[in-house]
Design a protein around this motif. Structure first.
Motif, PDB file in Angstrom:
ATOM      1  N   HIS A 145      -2.706  43.923   6.967  1.00 24.85           N
ATOM      2  CA  HIS A 145      -2.322  42.682   7.644  1.00 24.85           C
ATOM      3  C   HIS A 145      -2.492  41.449   6.759  1.00 24.85           C
ATOM      4  CE1 HIS A 145      -1.378  44.521  11.413  1.00 24.85           C
ATOM      5  NE2 HIS A 145      -2.518  45.196  11.403  1.00 24.85           N
ATOM      6  N   GLY A 146      -2.785  41.676   5.478  1.00 22.98           N
ATOM      7  CA  GLY A 146      -3.034  40.562   4.573  1.00 22.98           C
ATOM      8  C   GLY A 146      -1.768  39.826   4.153  1.00 22.98           C
ATOM      9  N   HIS A 147      -1.931  38.566   3.804  1.00 29.03           N
ATOM     10  CA  HIS A 147      -0.843  37.750   3.261  1.00 29.03           C
ATOM     11  C   HIS A 147      -1.116  37.449   1.786  1.00 29.03           C
ATOM     12  CE1 HIS A 147       0.695  36.110   7.398  1.00 29.03           C
ATOM     13  NE2 HIS A 147       0.540  37.418   7.381  1.00 29.03           N
ATOM     14  N   TYR A 148      -0.042  37.153   1.066  1.00 23.30           N
ATOM     15  CA  TYR A 148      -0.182  36.848  -0.368  1.00 23.30           C
ATOM     16  C   TYR A 148      -0.437  35.353  -0.522  1.00 23.30           C
ATOM     17  CZ  TYR A 148       1.666  41.504  -0.609  1.00 23.30           C
ATOM     18  OH  TYR A 148       1.816  42.853  -0.430  1.00 23.30           O
ATOM     19  N   ASP A 149      -1.648  34.965  -0.244  1.00 27.80           N
ATOM     20  CA  ASP A 149      -1.903  33.530  -0.121  1.00 27.80           C
ATOM     21  C   ASP A 149      -3.250  33.145  -0.739  1.00 27.80           C
ATOM     22  OD1 ASP A 149      -3.494  34.839   1.708  1.00 27.80           O
ATOM     23  OD2 ASP A 149      -3.172  33.388   3.318  1.00 27.80           O
ATOM     24  N   LYS A 150      -3.459  33.562  -1.961  1.00 27.71           N
ATOM     25  CA  LYS A 150      -4.711  33.244  -2.642  1.00 27.71           C
ATOM     26  C   LYS A 150      -4.918  31.735  -2.727  1.00 27.71           C
ATOM     27  CE  LYS A 150      -5.755  37.453  -3.338  1.00 27.71           C
ATOM     28  NZ  LYS A 150      -6.577  37.978  -2.243  1.00 27.71           N
ATOM     29  N   LEU A 151      -6.120  31.314  -2.424  1.00 26.58           N
ATOM     30  CA  LEU A 151      -6.525  29.901  -2.500  1.00 26.58           C
ATOM     31  C   LEU A 151      -5.747  29.002  -1.537  1.00 26.58           C
ATOM     32  CD1 LEU A 151      -7.066  29.287  -6.331  1.00 26.58           C
ATOM     33  CD2 LEU A 151      -8.527  30.491  -4.704  1.00 26.58           C
ATOM     34  N   SER A 152      -5.076  29.599  -0.569  1.00 26.26           N
ATOM     35  CA  SER A 152      -4.331  28.731   0.352  1.00 26.26           C
ATOM     36  C   SER A 152      -5.299  28.021   1.301  1.00 26.26           C
ATOM     37  CB  SER A 152      -3.299  29.525   1.141  1.00 26.26           C
ATOM     38  OG  SER A 152      -3.915  30.275   2.161  1.00 26.26           O
ATOM     39  N   ILE A 153      -4.844  26.907   1.820  1.00 31.60           N
ATOM     40  CA  ILE A 153      -5.660  26.139   2.755  1.00 31.60           C
ATOM     41  C   ILE A 153      -4.882  25.895   4.045  1.00 31.60           C
ATOM     42  CG2 ILE A 153      -6.992  24.921   0.987  1.00 31.60           C
ATOM     43  CD1 ILE A 153      -5.176  22.454   1.502  1.00 31.60           C
ATOM     44  N   SER A 154      -5.612  25.637   5.098  1.00 29.30           N
ATOM     45  CA  SER A 154      -5.011  25.053   6.294  1.00 29.30           C
ATOM     46  C   SER A 154      -5.983  24.001   6.805  1.00 29.30           C
ATOM     47  CB  SER A 154      -4.670  26.101   7.348  1.00 29.30           C
ATOM     48  OG  SER A 154      -5.770  26.920   7.611  1.00 29.30           O
ATOM     49  N   VAL A 206      -7.565  34.473 -10.738  1.00 26.79           N
ATOM     50  CA  VAL A 206      -7.069  34.765 -12.090  1.00 26.79           C
ATOM     51  C   VAL A 206      -6.119  35.953 -12.115  1.00 26.79           C
ATOM     52  CG1 VAL A 206      -9.157  33.817 -13.137  1.00 26.79           C
ATOM     53  CG2 VAL A 206      -9.047  36.266 -12.628  1.00 26.79           C
ATOM     54  N   ASN A 207      -5.961  36.646 -10.995  1.00 29.96           N
ATOM     55  CA  ASN A 207      -5.164  37.873 -10.988  1.00 29.96           C
ATOM     56  C   ASN A 207      -3.792  37.741 -10.347  1.00 29.96           C
ATOM     57  OD1 ASN A 207      -7.273  39.678 -12.097  1.00 29.96           O
ATOM     58  ND2 ASN A 207      -8.342  39.098 -10.195  1.00 29.96           N
ATOM     59  N   ALA A 208      -3.615  36.726  -9.519  1.00 28.30           N
ATOM     60  CA  ALA A 208      -2.358  36.610  -8.777  1.00 28.30           C
ATOM     61  C   ALA A 208      -1.177  36.524  -9.740  1.00 28.30           C
ATOM     62  CB  ALA A 208      -2.399  35.383  -7.872  1.00 28.30           C
ATOM     63  N   TYR A 209      -1.369  35.754 -10.818  1.00 32.00           N
ATOM     64  CA  TYR A 209      -0.358  35.645 -11.869  1.00 32.00           C
ATOM     65  C   TYR A 209      -1.051  35.879 -13.200  1.00 32.00           C
ATOM     66  CZ  TYR A 209       2.346  33.345  -8.197  1.00 32.00           C
ATOM     67  OH  TYR A 209       2.983  33.045  -7.028  1.00 32.00           O
ATOM     68  N   PRO A 210      -0.954  37.072 -13.769  1.00 26.13           N
ATOM     69  CA  PRO A 210      -1.646  37.336 -15.035  1.00 26.13           C
ATOM     70  C   PRO A 210      -1.275  36.271 -16.072  1.00 26.13           C
ATOM     71  CG  PRO A 210      -0.783  39.371 -14.126  1.00 26.13           C
ATOM     72  CD  PRO A 210      -0.269  38.262 -13.260  1.00 26.13           C
ATOM     73  N   GLY A 211      -2.293  35.743 -16.729  1.00 18.15           N
ATOM     74  CA  GLY A 211      -2.043  34.701 -17.722  1.00 18.15           C
ATOM     75  C   GLY A 211      -2.192  33.309 -17.152  1.00 18.15           C
ATOM     76  N   THR A 212      -2.363  33.229 -15.863  1.00 20.71           N
ATOM     77  CA  THR A 212      -2.506  31.927 -15.213  1.00 20.71           C
ATOM     78  C   THR A 212      -3.822  31.879 -14.446  1.00 20.71           C
ATOM     79  OG1 THR A 212      -0.116  31.701 -14.977  1.00 20.71           O
ATOM     80  CG2 THR A 212      -1.483  30.332 -13.544  1.00 20.71           C
ATOM     81  N   VAL A 213      -4.552  30.803 -14.664  1.00 20.93           N
ATOM     82  CA  VAL A 213      -5.790  30.593 -13.915  1.00 20.93           C
ATOM     83  C   VAL A 213      -5.563  29.458 -12.922  1.00 20.93           C
ATOM     84  CG1 VAL A 213      -8.213  29.893 -14.057  1.00 20.93           C
ATOM     85  CG2 VAL A 213      -7.218  31.346 -15.851  1.00 20.93           C
ATOM     86  N   MET A 214      -5.880  29.735 -11.666  1.00 18.35           N
ATOM     87  CA  MET A 214      -5.799  28.685 -10.649  1.00 18.35           C
ATOM     88  C   MET A 214      -7.207  28.417 -10.152  1.00 18.35           C
ATOM     89  SD  MET A 214      -2.563  29.786  -8.291  1.00 18.35           S
ATOM     90  CE  MET A 214      -2.867  31.513  -8.036  1.00 18.35           C
ATOM     91  N   GLN A 215      -7.533  27.162 -10.057  1.00 15.83           N
ATOM     92  CA  GLN A 215      -8.807  26.813  -9.442  1.00 15.83           C
ATOM     93  C   GLN A 215      -8.551  25.713  -8.428  1.00 15.83           C
ATOM     94  OE1 GLN A 215     -12.077  25.839 -12.002  1.00 15.83           O
ATOM     95  NE2 GLN A 215     -13.411  25.291 -10.292  1.00 15.83           N
ATOM     96  N   ARG A 216      -8.997  25.955  -7.219  1.00 22.75           N
ATOM     97  CA  ARG A 216      -8.780  24.944  -6.192  1.00 22.75           C
ATOM     98  C   ARG A 216     -10.124  24.422  -5.711  1.00 22.75           C
ATOM     99  NH1 ARG A 216      -4.174  25.392  -1.658  1.00 22.75           N
ATOM    100  NH2 ARG A 216      -3.732  23.165  -1.603  1.00 22.75           N
ATOM    101  N   THR A 217     -10.260  23.105  -5.796  1.00 25.82           N
ATOM    102  CA  THR A 217     -11.469  22.437  -5.327  1.00 25.82           C
ATOM    103  C   THR A 217     -11.094  21.558  -4.143  1.00 25.82           C
ATOM    104  OG1 THR A 217     -12.363  22.417  -7.565  1.00 25.82           O
ATOM    105  CG2 THR A 217     -13.328  20.870  -5.972  1.00 25.82           C
ATOM    106  N   THR A 218     -11.739  21.788  -3.028  1.00 21.87           N
ATOM    107  CA  THR A 218     -11.484  20.965  -1.846  1.00 21.87           C
ATOM    108  C   THR A 218     -12.769  20.247  -1.470  1.00 21.87           C
ATOM    109  OG1 THR A 218     -11.880  22.927  -0.513  1.00 21.87           O
ATOM    110  CG2 THR A 218      -9.591  22.350  -0.900  1.00 21.87           C
ATOM    111  N   VAL A 219     -12.631  18.981  -1.127  1.00 19.92           N
ATOM    112  CA  VAL A 219     -13.799  18.167  -0.815  1.00 19.92           C
ATOM    113  C   VAL A 219     -13.581  17.486   0.529  1.00 19.92           C
ATOM    114  CG1 VAL A 219     -15.326  16.333  -1.632  1.00 19.92           C
ATOM    115  CG2 VAL A 219     -13.999  17.684  -3.283  1.00 19.92           C
ATOM    116  N   MET A 220     -14.518  17.689   1.431  1.00 22.74           N
ATOM    117  CA  MET A 220     -14.477  17.002   2.721  1.00 22.74           C
ATOM    118  C   MET A 220     -15.376  15.782   2.589  1.00 22.74           C
ATOM    119  SD  MET A 220     -13.265  17.054   5.829  1.00 22.74           S
ATOM    120  CE  MET A 220     -12.701  18.736   6.148  1.00 22.74           C
ATOM    121  N   LEU A 221     -14.741  14.606   2.737  1.00 26.57           N
ATOM    122  CA  LEU A 221     -15.384  13.361   2.376  1.00 26.57           C
ATOM    123  C   LEU A 221     -15.545  12.458   3.585  1.00 26.57           C
ATOM    124  CD1 LEU A 221     -15.851  12.515  -0.657  1.00 26.57           C
ATOM    125  CD2 LEU A 221     -13.797  11.129  -0.421  1.00 26.57           C
ATOM    126  N   ASN A 222     -16.733  11.937   3.767  1.00 19.62           N
ATOM    127  CA  ASN A 222     -16.900  10.805   4.684  1.00 19.62           C
ATOM    128  C   ASN A 222     -17.222   9.600   3.821  1.00 19.62           C
ATOM    129  OD1 ASN A 222     -16.856  12.322   7.167  1.00 19.62           O
ATOM    130  ND2 ASN A 222     -18.898  13.029   6.634  1.00 19.62           N
TER     131      ASN A 222
END
Ligand SMILES: [Ca+2]
Ligand SMILES: [Ca+2]
Ligand SMILES: [Ca+2]
Ligand SMILES: [Mg+2]
Ligand SMILES: [Mg+2]
Ligand SMILES: [Mg+2]
Ligand SMILES: [Mg+2]
Lengths: 743, 743
Positions: free
Chosen positions: A424-433, A518-534
């Motif tokens: 039941h998985g989706h191909y959505d590494k590092l996705s946000i909602s 690092v695996n979704a696209y070999p050769g590509t590194v994705m890093q997602r940083t999310t910050v909840m700010l007040n």
């Protein structure tokens, strides 16, 4: 007196020899029934539930018994009737025990006899769509659900039945059905999958009532020494994986992480929670030596807690993986799971407030305890906090991260930095909602299915689930070269998971979650940083979203934002097209209409929209050659299976880029007073100060001239490490993984 | 004692001589204030409103006085500040009277002095968009609103002011402002238009406070002997029409029908109701001899009742003509209007239940009466019934017809069989909209505008209002040859109106409304018959919709159905396109994407959709050569001003046809239990038995084989006429305009 004594001795002997098991004892216990009877009329929530159930069952009894020959798919008559039957039998059994009225026992008995008459002659269901066709239903899954409920009814009326009836029913119905669901359909029974959980529990429950230890064993540990390669199931999931254990306990170990997160996502966890918990309760009652609630450090109880937290403000589940929107912890299976968790766990008073909102309890000793404690004023608010839920059996396959604002409106970010999620998985590494006050701001599409709506493929998965909903472009995450993560290949995706880099919510005003893929696209590194700010410079909590992409060569990178609402304004010019064509050919792009596009010459691009009478502004960095594409779901959708929701896609052609975005919630609109407040963003400029493997840095310039800088150290997560970084001729020094300060 | 007597005699003399008018007397009266003071603390709704208003005003007083030089459009700072000022002054005046605290009088006085200082030097507003630019605001309309509120504040603090202050303020502010809004801007003041109503009332209110009879006269009867041709206003409305009267009373006579329907529609009626009613109250207090509430057979009181009925189950107004969705009778102007209508009308207890829901009252003797009667338990439910509201000053320009179901769910049909609706009118003769339980099922698009949202054209009308929202294709009615009614020409449309043929709701199970339109397309006669049906063969109320078209030559006829929701299924095959283009070039067609189309070979076509967890099925007759077109709003919409809502268009090329449709409400879906009930239509076949100038007849065949026949006599509406008609070899005989029977 002498007679009484003899009877007593006989009873003790029988009990000691195990010659006769006590009934009811599977879910309702004899002691539980006594306690309930003693409290009846004095426990409002329990009494109200009982009255509702009685009304429902009485109405069914008036209708008479209807056990049709199986024929229809979900939504069709025979399907719905058999479903109604198991629900009503289970409830009638409970009513018999609590109210003592024999009409309920007679109803269950007569219906069981009908099933027992019919079952031996039943072939597999005529509908051939399932990899594991049932007999009563089109798939064994539903037959198993039938048996999970019916076992409870059987236990409740067991003592009412004659020996002859017991023998007849077990011989013609329950024993062959247990074999049918297990040894006769191993591709269904012996997997690590929610289907198998239901199968294991069904067999286990009836085995406990029938006191059949061999069958209990099969339920707990699976069919031994089975070897076959059965390929894929209807959802594309592997049926057997080499060396994998089977049975209830294995299904408890594998898909649950130590934090109680179920790898398929909250929607399926909610579905699976009922068999897990109800069988947990049954084992606790009949075979307490199995210690189901202590298994894997109490993962079942943790699972219930995780589920309560995987929800928005309204209690609706985050749409992780295949997930139908609107499902919430108000569903019946979670009434049961919550009551059981409360009873066998540490009686957490915050669960009581959810039980109160649920408005009903399970009609057994667990529900009684919940209702009594609510009556006694023990309920406390369930306070949802920021939380990291690891994924994977050992908790080392990434995580779901949840950031919740701590001041003003409720803003909740969900990050999927986890494993594939089985079939039941989706191909959505590092996705946000993102959710605001229980409403979706940036949506995950969820599944493409109309559960139980017969006109829509019999209520089953639609082909758009695979061609659209699972694809990466259907999510708020990076798509490289118009190809889904792992090429959209399940076998490949299943081998990998994202990894958490930082999850730090110690400072309630600057909560950080950062993960790498690092695996979704070999050769590509994705890093997602999310910050909840007040921050007092903003009216409401603010989300910073830094998607850092670094590749060994140049690619096209698309980052979609599935904003929901009416466009109010943009800070950039764009063109809408006179004719619409699809954004691409495959990997979900064929389902997106390209409505328009534009570019920004100012370095950033802002989109303001309105939804639920609130304004939102997404400001994102954009170079002059980046495309800002307006799309809409719905192309190649011949049967209107998809929702025509909008998207803004930021497209960059590069080998390295920081997609930096700030999402503000602001103002309000009232369509009765027609007052509009604070409809404008507070940000005048967003710029990238640094984009690289080691650091990502942005500067936010406010309308009032204030400036903020946020810097993330991407390769050194230590809390004590000192950093010194020169950006635009200014030197920034700080300790720890990130820097955030007003300049 | 002697002194007291002398004072008393003096007072009597002064009062008799009219030397000094009593204050307050405009809205709040001295007696009213006394009554309020006597009841304070004992009238929950009044007390609660007072507390809210006090909190608001106290907060404003703390902020200090801000009277900026006018500069901005709606939504901008100076605009919003002046708006806030008049609202706060009016409330502060009331608080001064009720609470007796001088700080409120001081606040009003100081602010009035600021305005009086500034006003003499003010040119017309720098924003040049209005045909009648104001001074404080961009249009005289808003200046008038300012004066309507401020007059009340002035009256409340009048006795607190020194003679010198009164003189200064009247000389520098009120007198020149009254002249500015009338004699200096006759194109604004002397029209039959809601703008003029505000102008008339503003001048009239301040005239009553200043006791200036000449000015009162100007307000009531307009500027005498004015001759000029001023062309069109910003909305395209005529400014002067030859021979037309002017002033408040003329504005009361012209746009209101004898039933109290305001020809511009409910949204503008709601807006206009405040000045009408508040000035009514003022006249009643100061010049009762004008008898405002008896004028034109009590049309003002009827108008309030009409407005309450022009709403869906939630109290939201039907979107007739230019109308922003979501506006409801909870708006402040209707709190005031309702309280005044209750007080000066026959104290209808059903109005009290709406006042209860409104949750606040007007802070004067009318609101006191409402709050006291609610407290005393007099409220009764406001039962919305089927209703015909004639249009036109004499009630002979067609009508709005409202059919409401009488059993099961609330289904409400609105038919626009009326006049053009002045400058806010749409080209939508015989169009319908349909509501289920307060939700739109077949929508009227409403207006294309975001009121008070500055980013969207300063909150003003968008160009799409004219190119889309007003056009015929934006409505659920017939478009001939892709051209709007009357060619979309306002001058032509304004000359004509539809005519009611039958409105008969005597039989609650078969309620009929039928109307004809012969002018929209010369040579073509359209007659639309709508029937609200309760019948045990259907789960829920059902709408029959018979659009009979007869023309002198062949044309393309489009009948759109703006269904709202997710398509569940169709009974016919259709193709969705790979690229999208617009449905046409002009008259609104340029705003519709053509998504797909199909044809039916069975004689009828059914579309089932889901909305708000309910299923709806539209079954419509369709020949094999009729096109069934799926469209979506949003083409040629460069700034995302439109909502991307769907439509199904039935297209016939013919000179005569009956577009016969049945709309069923059925079943439900619950996304928490995932139970789907009755997702299927009960109709197996819909066929035309007769299509012609004299009769329209249809047959409905149910899934269970039952058959119903409905026949409408189109040219003989008598209730006593006998009819005999042979259809398909069967002879039907009946008495009256229609026949409906199970066969
Ligand atoms: Ca599945
Ligand atoms: Ca929600
Ligand atoms: Ca509504
Ligand atoms: Mg998804
Ligand atoms: Mg690992
Ligand atoms: Mg309209
Ligand atoms: Mg006429």
């Amino acid at each position: 007196m002498l007679l009484k004594r003899i009877v007593f001795i006989c009873c003790v002997l029988i009990a000691q020899n195990g010659l006769a098991q006590e009934h009811p004892n599977l879910i309702l216990t004899k002691q539980g029934v006594n306690d309930i009877k003693a409290q009846l009329g004095n426990v409002p929530l329990f009494d109200a539930t009982l009255a509702q159930v009685k009304e429902k069952v009485d109405a069914q009894i008036l209708k008479g018994i209807d056990v049709p020959v199986p024929k229809d798919m979900a939504g069709g008559y025979t399907h719905e009737q058999h479903k109604l039957n198991y629900l009503t039998m289970q409830e009638a059994g409970v009513l018999y025990q609590i109210l003592g009225d024999e009409k309920y026992a007679i109803y269950v008995r007569d219906m069981l006899m009908e099933y027992a008459k019919m079952f031996p002659g039943l072939p597999r269901h005529p509908q051939e769509r399932s990899y594991a066709r049932g007999k009563l239903f089109w798939q064994c899954l539903n037959d198993s659900v039938w048996l999970v409920y019916t076992s409870q009814a059987y236990d409740c009326v067991y003592n009412f039945l004659s020996k002859k009836e017991v023998k007849y029913i077990e011989k013609n119905l329950f024993k062959p059905m247990a074999d049918f669901l297990s040894v006769d359909t191993p591709q269904f029974f012996n997997r690590i999958h929610n289907h198998s959980t239901w199968g294991n529990v069904a067999v286990g429950m009836i085995a406990l009532v029938m006191d059949d230890d061999a069958l209990v064993d099969r339920a707990l540990y699976g069919i031994k020494d089975l070897k076959l390669d059965a390929g894929k199931d209807n959802d594309g999931g592997d049926i057997f994986v080499e060396g994998q254990k089977a049975g209830f306990l294995a299904n408890l170990e594998e898909p649950f992480s130590p934090d109680g997160y179920y790898t398929e996502g909250a929607y399926y966890q909610r579905y699976a929670m009922y068999p897990f918990m109800i069988f947990g309760e049954a084992l606790q009652n009949v075979k307490p030596e199995v210690k189901p609630f202590e298994h894997k450090n109490g993962v079942l109880l943790k699972g219930v807690d995780a589920l309560m937290n995987l929800t928005d403000k309204d209690g609706e589940f985050f749409a992780l993986n295949d997930s139908q929107k609107g499902m919430s912890y108000y569903t019946a299976s979670l009434v049961s799971a919550l009551d059981i968790a409360y009873y066998y766990g540490d009686r957490d008073p915050s669960l009581l407030s959810i039980a109160q909102e649920q408005g009903r309890v399970q009609l057994d000793q667990t529900g009684l305890a919940v209702a009594m404690d609510i009556r006694d004023g023990k309920a406390k608010p369930f306070d949802k906090k920021s939380l990291l839920l690891t994924d994977g059996a050992d908790g080392d396959q990434g995580a779901i991260s949840i950031l919740r604002s701590t001041k003003n409106d409720d803003l909740t970010l969900v990050g999927k930095n986890a494993a594939q999620g089985l079939s039941h998985g989706h191909y959505d590494k590092l996705s946000i909602s993102l959710f605001h006050e229980g409403n979706e701001v940036l949506q995950d599409y969820g599944l493409a299915r109309f559960v139980n709506i017969e006109q829509k493929n019999g209520g089953g998965y639609l082909k758009e689930n695979k061609t659209w909903a699972k694809q990466t472009i259907a999510h708020n995450t990076i798509v490289q070269d118009e190809t889904s993560h792992f090429g959209g290949k399940y076998d490949v995706g299943s081998l990998h998971h994202s990894d958490m880099y930082v999850f730090d919510v110690e400072n309630p005003d600057v909560q950080i979650s950062s993960a790498k893929e690092v695996n979704a696209y070999p050769g590509t590194v994705m890093q997602r940083t999310t910050v909840m700010l007040n921050n007092e410079s903003f009216e409401q909590p603010v989300l910073l979203d830094l998607m850092q992409v670094n590749s060994d060569k140049k690619h096209q990178f698309d980052l979609p934002f599935y904003y929901l609402g009416q466009v109010i304004s943009t800070s950039f010019d764009y063109e809408k097209y006179q004719t619409l064509s699809t954004l691409g050919k495959d990997h979900g792009y064929q389902h997106l209409w390209k409505e328009g596009s534009g570019r920004s010459t100012t370095g950033d691009a802002a989109l303001t929209w309105r939804s639920h009478d609130t304004f939102f502004t997404l400001t994102t960095t954009a170079d002059a050659e980046d495309d800002l594409i307006f799309g809409r779901i719905g192309a190649n959708d011949p049967e209107y299976n998809l929702r025509p929701d909008p998207v803004l896609i930021v497209r960059k052609n590069t080998d390295s880029a920081l997609f930096a975005s700030v999402l503000e919630t602001h103002g309000s609109y009232n369509s009765v007073s027609e007052f509009s407040e604070n409809a404008f963003s507070s940000i005048s400029k967003l710029s990238v100060l640094k984009s690289g493997v080691d650091y990502s840095a942005i500067q936010i310039t406010m309308m009032n001239g204030d400036e903020f800088v946020f810097i993330m150290s991407n390769s050194e997560a230590s809390k004590t490490q000192k950093h010194e970084l020169k950006l635009n001729a200014k030197v920034y020094t700080w300790t720890g993984v990130s820097y955030f300060k007003k300049q």
